[in-house]
Write a protein that holds these residues in place. Structure first.
Motif, PDB file in Angstrom:
ATOM      1  N   PRO A   1       1.172   7.363 -10.548  1.00 54.20           N
ATOM      2  CA  PRO A   1       0.738   8.765 -10.475  1.00 54.20           C
ATOM      3  C   PRO A   1       1.437   9.592  -9.405  1.00 54.20           C
ATOM      4  CG  PRO A   1      -1.163   7.339 -10.732  1.00 54.20           C
ATOM      5  CD  PRO A   1       0.033   6.444 -10.519  1.00 54.20           C
ATOM      6  N   TYR A   2       1.819   8.999  -8.273  1.00 50.35           N
ATOM      7  CA  TYR A   2       2.462   9.754  -7.203  1.00 50.35           C
ATOM      8  C   TYR A   2       3.971   9.517  -7.149  1.00 50.35           C
ATOM      9  CZ  TYR A   2      -2.271  10.658  -5.523  1.00 50.35           C
ATOM     10  OH  TYR A   2      -3.575  11.054  -5.423  1.00 50.35           O
ATOM     11  N   ALA A   3       4.574   9.114  -8.250  1.00 49.76           N
ATOM     12  CA  ALA A   3       6.026   8.912  -8.297  1.00 49.76           C
ATOM     13  C   ALA A   3       6.725  10.203  -7.873  1.00 49.76           C
ATOM     14  CB  ALA A   3       6.459   8.523  -9.703  1.00 49.76           C
ATOM     15  N   GLY A   4       7.743  10.068  -7.097  1.00 50.20           N
ATOM     16  CA  GLY A   4       8.505  11.231  -6.629  1.00 50.20           C
ATOM     17  C   GLY A   4       7.969  11.869  -5.368  1.00 50.20           C
ATOM     18  N   ARG A   5       6.815  11.427  -4.909  1.00 53.16           N
ATOM     19  CA  ARG A   5       6.239  11.959  -3.669  1.00 53.16           C
ATOM     20  C   ARG A   5       6.542  10.963  -2.551  1.00 53.16           C
ATOM     21  NH1 ARG A   5       0.509  13.972  -6.208  1.00 53.16           N
ATOM     22  NH2 ARG A   5       1.435  15.475  -7.622  1.00 53.16           N
ATOM     23  N   GLY A   6       7.356  11.382  -1.623  1.00 53.05           N
ATOM     24  CA  GLY A   6       7.802  10.509  -0.548  1.00 53.05           C
ATOM     25  C   GLY A   6       6.857  10.488   0.631  1.00 53.05           C
ATOM     26  N   ILE A   7       7.319   9.880   1.700  1.00 53.35           N
ATOM     27  CA  ILE A   7       6.462   9.667   2.867  1.00 53.35           C
ATOM     28  C   ILE A   7       6.087  10.957   3.580  1.00 53.35           C
ATOM     29  CG2 ILE A   7       7.163   7.287   3.224  1.00 53.35           C
ATOM     30  CD1 ILE A   7       9.052   8.187   5.407  1.00 53.35           C
ATOM     31  N   ARG A   8       6.817  12.033   3.363  1.00 54.81           N
ATOM     32  CA  ARG A   8       6.478  13.309   4.008  1.00 54.81           C
ATOM     33  C   ARG A   8       5.651  14.224   3.108  1.00 54.81           C
ATOM     34  NH1 ARG A   8      10.680  16.583   6.748  1.00 54.81           N
ATOM     35  NH2 ARG A   8      10.875  17.335   4.649  1.00 54.81           N
ATOM     36  N   TYR A   9       5.417  13.847   1.869  1.00 51.34           N
ATOM     37  CA  TYR A   9       4.763  14.729   0.904  1.00 51.34           C
ATOM     38  C   TYR A   9       3.462  15.328   1.440  1.00 51.34           C
ATOM     39  CZ  TYR A   9       2.238  16.406  -3.122  1.00 51.34           C
ATOM     40  OH  TYR A   9       1.515  17.200  -3.968  1.00 51.34           O
ATOM     41  N   TRP A  10       2.557  14.482   1.904  1.00 50.26           N
ATOM     42  CA  TRP A  10       1.233  14.958   2.330  1.00 50.26           C
ATOM     43  C   TRP A  10       1.328  15.809   3.595  1.00 50.26           C
ATOM     44  CZ3 TRP A  10      -1.500  14.677  -1.681  1.00 50.26           C
ATOM     45  CH2 TRP A  10      -1.339  13.625  -2.566  1.00 50.26           C
ATOM     46  N   MET A  11       2.281  15.488   4.463  1.00 46.99           N
ATOM     47  CA  MET A  11       2.418  16.246   5.703  1.00 46.99           C
ATOM     48  C   MET A  11       2.969  17.645   5.467  1.00 46.99           C
ATOM     49  SD  MET A  11       3.764  13.372   8.352  1.00 46.99           S
ATOM     50  CE  MET A  11       4.703  12.383   7.209  1.00 46.99           C
ATOM     51  N   LYS A  12       3.679  17.850   4.368  1.00 51.33           N
ATOM     52  CA  LYS A  12       4.294  19.147   4.080  1.00 51.33           C
ATOM     53  C   LYS A  12       3.326  20.132   3.418  1.00 51.33           C
ATOM     54  CE  LYS A  12       7.756  17.703   1.602  1.00 51.33           C
ATOM     55  NZ  LYS A  12       9.007  17.638   0.836  1.00 51.33           N
ATOM     56  N   GLN A  13       2.130  19.702   3.099  1.00 49.43           N
ATOM     57  CA  GLN A  13       1.167  20.574   2.434  1.00 49.43           C
ATOM     58  C   GLN A  13       0.658  21.641   3.401  1.00 49.43           C
ATOM     59  OE1 GLN A  13       0.924  20.092  -0.930  1.00 49.43           O
ATOM     60  NE2 GLN A  13       2.483  18.588  -0.360  1.00 49.43           N
ATOM     61  N   LYS A  14       0.403  22.839   2.887  1.00 46.01           N
ATOM     62  CA  LYS A  14      -0.087  23.950   3.716  1.00 46.01           C
ATOM     63  C   LYS A  14      -1.351  23.571   4.475  1.00 46.01           C
ATOM     64  CE  LYS A  14       1.860  27.648   0.935  1.00 46.01           C
ATOM     65  NZ  LYS A  14       1.585  28.817   0.110  1.00 46.01           N
ATOM     66  N   GLU A  15      -2.170  22.738   3.864  1.00 42.24           N
ATOM     67  CA  GLU A  15      -3.422  22.317   4.513  1.00 42.24           C
ATOM     68  C   GLU A  15      -3.178  21.536   5.795  1.00 42.24           C
ATOM     69  OE1 GLU A  15      -3.806  23.168   0.341  1.00 42.24           O
ATOM     70  OE2 GLU A  15      -2.642  21.548   1.253  1.00 42.24           O
ATOM     71  N   ASN A  16      -1.969  21.035   5.980  1.00 45.47           N
ATOM     72  CA  ASN A  16      -1.650  20.255   7.165  1.00 45.47           C
ATOM     73  C   ASN A  16      -1.087  21.106   8.307  1.00 45.47           C
ATOM     74  OD1 ASN A  16      -1.555  17.695   8.508  1.00 45.47           O
ATOM     75  ND2 ASN A  16       0.645  17.699   8.248  1.00 45.47           N
ATOM     76  N   LYS A  17      -0.964  22.416   8.113  1.00 41.09           N
ATOM     77  CA  LYS A  17      -0.414  23.280   9.153  1.00 41.09           C
ATOM     78  C   LYS A  17      -1.353  23.322  10.365  1.00 41.09           C
ATOM     79  CE  LYS A  17       1.295  27.771  10.251  1.00 41.09           C
ATOM     80  NZ  LYS A  17       1.884  28.991   9.851  1.00 41.09           N
ATOM     81  N   ARG A  18      -0.771  23.198  11.537  1.00 38.47           N
ATOM     82  CA  ARG A  18      -1.563  23.243  12.777  1.00 38.47           C
ATOM     83  C   ARG A  18      -2.151  24.633  12.959  1.00 38.47           C
ATOM     84  NH1 ARG A  18       1.929  21.738  17.523  1.00 38.47           N
ATOM     85  NH2 ARG A  18      -0.062  21.694  18.587  1.00 38.47           N
ATOM     86  N   THR A  19      -3.348  24.672  13.484  1.00 41.10           N
ATOM     87  CA  THR A  19      -3.994  25.976  13.741  1.00 41.10           C
ATOM     88  C   THR A  19      -3.950  26.335  15.208  1.00 41.10           C
ATOM     89  OG1 THR A  19      -6.117  24.856  13.955  1.00 41.10           O
ATOM     90  CG2 THR A  19      -5.553  25.780  11.807  1.00 41.10           C
TER      91      THR A  19
END
Length: 132
Positions: free
Chosen positions: A114-132
């Motif tokens: 299901p997550y083919a093509g999503r590398g080790i940085r995928y989740w960190m690059k999501q807008k939800e991960n932006k520091r506040t």
């Protein structure tokens, strides 16, 4: 050899789910049976000495890690024929390291997952991960 009596990676043989598949003078390549159901073929390269992070590895441990990574890839290619790999280190708890003993993740990846093509940085690059 420097060991920590409380470290699960210094005491691999105390966990019957851990299998040592490859070994050299400075490192082990292990797989944990319970993780194979979802992360088929995944494993860890760990230094035999208790070394907290990848930043603390000696030049001999780096060389031994590369040697085992090449051997593990050959073994995994022959056994699982993956379509790709994710390879990486987590360092300190904020970086995702939950065991304070350096370990390199080797994760075969498959085009039908299901997550083919999503590398080790995928989740960190999501807008939800932006520091506040």
């Amino acid at each position: 050899m420097i060991l920590n009596k409380d470290c699960v990676l210094c005491n691999i043989n105390q966990d019957p789910e851990q299998q040592i598949l490859l070994e050299n003078d400075h490192c082990l390549y292990i797989q944990k049976l319970s993780e194979q159901e979802v992360l088929e073929g995944s494993g860890l390269i760990i230094p035999k000495n208790h070394v907290e992070t990848a930043f603390d590895l000696s030049s001999k441990e780096w060389s031994a890690t590369k040697e085992l990574m090449d051997q593990a890839k050959t073994m995994l290619d022959e056994t699982y024929a993956p379509d790709g790999y994710s390879v990486g280190w987590n360092v300190y708890p904020i970086g995702g390291q939950h065991i304070p003993h350096a370990h390199l993740h080797i994760i075969p990846r498959f085009k039908d997952e299901p997550y083919a093509g999503r590398g080790i940085r995928y989740w960190m690059k999501q807008k939800e991960n932006k520091r506040t």
